[in-house]
Write a protein that holds these residues in place. Structure first.
Motif, short mmCIF file in Angstrom:
data_model
loop_
_atom_site.label_atom_id
_atom_site.label_comp_id
_atom_site.label_asym_id
_atom_site.label_seq_id
_atom_site.Cartn_x
_atom_site.Cartn_y
_atom_site.Cartn_z
N THR A 135 0.86 -1.18 0.00
CA THR A 135 0.00 0.00 0.00
C THR A 135 0.89 1.23 0.00
O THR A 135 2.11 1.14 0.17
N GLU A 136 0.25 2.40 -0.20
CA GLU A 136 1.03 3.63 -0.17
C GLU A 136 1.67 3.84 1.21
O GLU A 136 2.84 4.23 1.30
N GLU A 137 0.90 3.55 2.26
CA GLU A 137 1.47 3.70 3.60
C GLU A 137 2.60 2.72 3.83
O GLU A 137 3.64 3.05 4.41
N ARG B 37 5.90 8.93 -5.38
CA ARG B 37 6.01 7.82 -6.32
C ARG B 37 6.57 6.61 -5.58
O ARG B 37 7.58 6.72 -4.88
N PRO B 38 5.98 5.46 -5.71
CA PRO B 38 6.52 4.26 -5.05
C PRO B 38 7.86 3.90 -5.67
O PRO B 38 8.04 3.93 -6.88
N ARG C 53 2.04 13.55 -3.84
CA ARG C 53 1.67 12.16 -4.11
C ARG C 53 2.97 11.41 -4.40
O ARG C 53 3.46 11.39 -5.53
#
Length: 798
Positions: free
Chosen positions: A660-662, A730-731, A728
């Motif tokens: 996930t983003e978190e 970036r992963p 936002r």
């Protein structure tokens, strides 16, 4: 003087002030001067280490090593390498001194002579306590928990001493602890800057009433501390005392009262006998001058053990009274039984502090000074309120009861209440005990006949061997194991015979005291430590409690016992242990060759061994091997703990994460934390003031990384900046691999010594201690927040 320097001195002073409570324990105070010198050196080393500054764990290790070197210089210089470095010989010598000190503690009453062993125990203990206090109060800045080792030091001394100056040692120790707390509080207040009061401004005084440092709060703290000490000293005087019992200051177990009553607790006297008598060298305990010419039966009885729970014997809780002018006749003694009166004058050694008074049995009159009480059932005297036999001379008039075999054989049944109390055996007693008793006494026509057969079986016919270096079982099976192995010493023989007699319906108990001593040229009798003994007493109506001697080669067999049924008028003289001896046995009850190692394994005889029967297998069983193995693993694992902790942390930081983003953000931050910690381990300390990009450039520059490793550092830094600053993020992928690439690059550019330190003693491991410290302060904050809110000064707004 800086706040930390003041706190360092206060920690040393508090330790030495609490150590003053040890002064009454030995006869010379010279050890304290040496302790002051060694504590001063240890304090200076700690202050220097913190000034460098060294990491906190390394500071503690340096002080511990200093303490070891100081003890080596003081006590094992000749055995040390070049007179300074402790080697195997030095450690063996220190261990021998500690064993000697332990023996001296059990050998001497307080105040004990200042032997090298006792001095090592005192000074070594103080250095250890000071290391703990200095570590908690100065190195980790927590003066409050530093009171625990100070309390332990004071409590040990207060528990052993019993003098009129105990309040003084408490006052000194408490003042030292309060001084340490005030020093820490003053240091914390000083870090806030100048303290401003609300008093009106006087001429020439700065506006606001500034008071430099923390003088005013410190003065108030001192006043509060003085009031608290005063309350602690005065309030107990107004409260009812709680003397007596197991926690009595003299450890006698005697109840308080007006001198005419009270109770005596079921405290096993064999415990104190073990401490006082279980020594390697023989010493005189008592000197006896008696009016009788035949001293072969002059046993000195201390106490009787009449409560049997299946594993041990101990005295029951009994009512005590003031000592009568004339003691009552012993229970069950008939006028038809021949008796003579014997007068004995007994002098106890100055060092022999026994709470129970050794006397011939049964006593009829006792002349003694001091605070003594009389226990009517056992006909014993016990000291009250700290009274002991040390240096006491007293006179005992006793009865030499001389029953015949016919009188004992014809004895009627005892009273029902007495028989019920003294024939009780627990259900846990193995059935083999009663079965063996019936087999040995088969064909007997009286209880007396049964008693004689039991005595002969133990001492002559049963194949038993007198041996002090045995372990005869544990728990409820102790007697059964003794009957099977047939090896033991006086307490095992007496305990087993008394238990077997009870299974046959014969009232029985065990007496503890001294066998007849050795006649001297001046007509006196010398009773030594090695004469300590235990024997069974069986009750016969018309005669009372009667002594038997089942232990081979110990004491003297009573003349009224014989190996055949009552029909012959004399004992059978052909048996080696029968008949009254013309001279007391000189054989020791404890083994003369008993070493400290054997005594540690409980393989030496002592009058107390039956208080807790020997554990099967001694100290060489599998459990000891397991404990030794665990100790070795702990010693090996302790130096490797930082390396193992870092490996575990690295695995968690670079391991899998949530998709996930978190989860990706947390993984990027963890990867950056691992990268900066790894750089720290290799000699590049972190700089929290820099941005990730500048920190990455610094690591690349100082670490002399190649372009590939440098690019990996910047990729991790870019990922962190994305998490911290991008709306936002970036992963990023491959961060764990990048960090491992950087670690490999760092290892390739440093020296071998730096690589080994990064592996076995990583600098970043200090974060663990920081985390523990942070949790401790958080806990303290919650505790203070839960308490009453401090009242704000008037006019102060929140």
């Amino acid at each position: 003087m800086s706040g930390r320097a003041r706190l360092t001195l206060c920690a040393a002073a508090a330790t030495l002030m609490a150590s003053c409570a040890m002064l009454p324990l030995v006869d010379r105070p010279s050890w304290l001067l040496q302790a002051i010198l060694l504590v001063a050196v240890q304090t200076g080393v700690g202050a220097a280490a913190r000034a460098v500054p060294l990491p906190r764990p390394l500071t503690v290790a340096t002080q511990a090593l200093t303490a070891l070197v100081l003890l080596t210089l003081s006590f094992a210089r000749e055995q040390a390498v070049v007179g300074l470095i402790p080697g195997p010989d030095a450690f063996r010598h220190l261990a021998d001194l500690l064993q000697q000190g332990s023996d001296d503690v059990s050998k001497y009453a307080i105040p004990a002579p200042l032997s090298d062993g006792i001095k090592l125990m005192l000074i070594g203990g103080i250095l250890v306590i000071h290391l703990l206090v200095d570590t908690l109060a100065v190195t980790y800045r927590g003066a409050a928990p530093a009171g625990l080792p100070l309390l332990a030091l004071y409590s040990v001394a207060a528990g052993l001493s019993d003098g009129a100056a105990d309040w003084l040692w408490f006052l000194i120790a408490a003042a030292g602890y309060l001084m340490l707390l005030l020093a820490e509080g003053r240091d914390r207040l000083a870090q806030w800057g100048r303290i401003f009061g609300g008093e009106p401004r006087a001429p020439g005084r700065p506006v606001g009433g500034a008071v430099g440092g923390a003088v005013a709060p410190a003065r108030a703290g001192r006043r509060i501390g003085a009031v608290a000490l005063g309350v602690a000293l005065v309030v107990p005087l107004a409260l009812p005392s709680m003397s007596g019992g197991l926690l009595d200051g003299t450890r006698t177990g005697v109840g308080a009262g007006n001198g005419h009553g009270g109770t005596i607790s079921a405290v096993n006297p064999l415990v104190s006998l073990r401490d006082s008598l279980n020594v390697d060298n023989d010493r005189q305990v008592l000197s006896v001058k008696s009016s009788t010419n035949d001293t072969s039966d002059l046993y000195l009885r201390i106490v009787s053990l009449d409560s049997f729970d299946g594993t041990t014997w101990k005295p029951s809780q009994r009512h005590i009274v003031g000592v009568p002018e004339v003691l009552p006749m012993p229970t069950g003694l008939s006028p038809d039984v021949k008796r003579t009166t014997v007068t004995s004058t007994i002098s106890a050694a100055d060092w022999y502090a026994q709470d129970w008074l050794p006397m011939p049995y049964p006593p009829s009159r006792v002349r003694i000074g001091g605070d003594w009480r009389y226990e009517p059932v056992g006909m014993t005297l016990v000291g009250d309120h700290g009274q002991s036999t040390r240096g006491t001379t007293y006179q005992v008039t006793s009865l030499d009861v001389q029953p015949t075999a016919e009188q004992l054989a014809a004895a009627p049944e005892p009273p029902e209440a007495l028989k019920r109390e003294y024939t009780k055996v627990p259900s846990s007693l193995p059935k083999v005990v009663a079965r063996t008793a019936r087999q040995v006494t088969a064909g007997s026509t009286s209880h007396y006949d049964e008693a004689v057969k039991l005595q002969d079986w133990f001492s002559v016919d049963g194949g038993f061997r007198y041996d002090t270096r045995v372990a005869v079982g544990h728990g409820s099976k102790a007697i059964a194991n003794f009957l099977e192995k047939k090896e033991g010493f006086c307490v095992h023989f007496s305990f087993a015979m008394a238990a077997m007699a009870r299974t046959l319906g014969i009232p029985a108990r065990v007496a503890v005291g001294f066998a007849p001593g050795t006649p001297q040229a001046d007509g006196s009798i010398s009773v030594n430590l090695k004469d300590a003994h235990a024997w069974p007493e069986l009750y016969f109506q018309g005669v009372g409690w009667t002594r038997f001697e089942p232990t081979p080669t110990r004491g003297t067999v009573p003349s009224y016992t014989q190996s055949v049924t009552p029909g012959t008028s004399l004992p059978e003289q052909t048996l080696p242990s029968h008949g009254p001896a013309t001279a007391p046995s000189a054989q020791a009850s404890p083994d003369d060759g008993c070493t400290a190692r054997l005594r540690k394994l409980q393989a030496c005889e002592s009058p107390s061994a039956a208080a807790a029967p020997h554990h099967g297998g001694g100290g060489s069983g599998p459990w000891w091997y397991l404990l030794d193995a665990l100790a070795v693993l702990a010693l090996l694992g302790l130096p490797l703990a930082p390396m193992l902790w870092r490996a575990r942390v690295r695995s968690l930081r670079l391991g899998a994460h949530a998709r996930t983003e978190e989860g990706a953000a947390d993984h990027a931050l963890a990867a950056w934390q691992e990268l900066t910690d790894s750089a720290w381990d290799h000699g590049i300390p972190p700089d929290e003031s820099q941005t990730p990009r500048k920190a990455a450039a610094r690591i690349v520059r100082l670490g002399h990384l190649d372009p590939a490793a440098g690019a990996a550092v910047h990729r991790v830094a870019d990922a962190v900046e994305q998490v911290l600053y991008a709306p936002r993020p970036r992963p990023a992928t491959g961060l764990a691999q990048d960090v491992r690439h950087v670690i490999a690059g760092l290892r390739g550019t440093v020296s071998t010594g730096t690589r080994l330190r990064a592996l076995f003693a990583p600098r970043s491991a200090v974060r663990l201690l920081w985390a523990v410290s942070a949790r401790w302060w958080a806990l303290r904050a919650r505790l203070f927040a839960a308490g009453p809110t401090l009242r704000r000064p008037s006019g102060q707004q929140s």
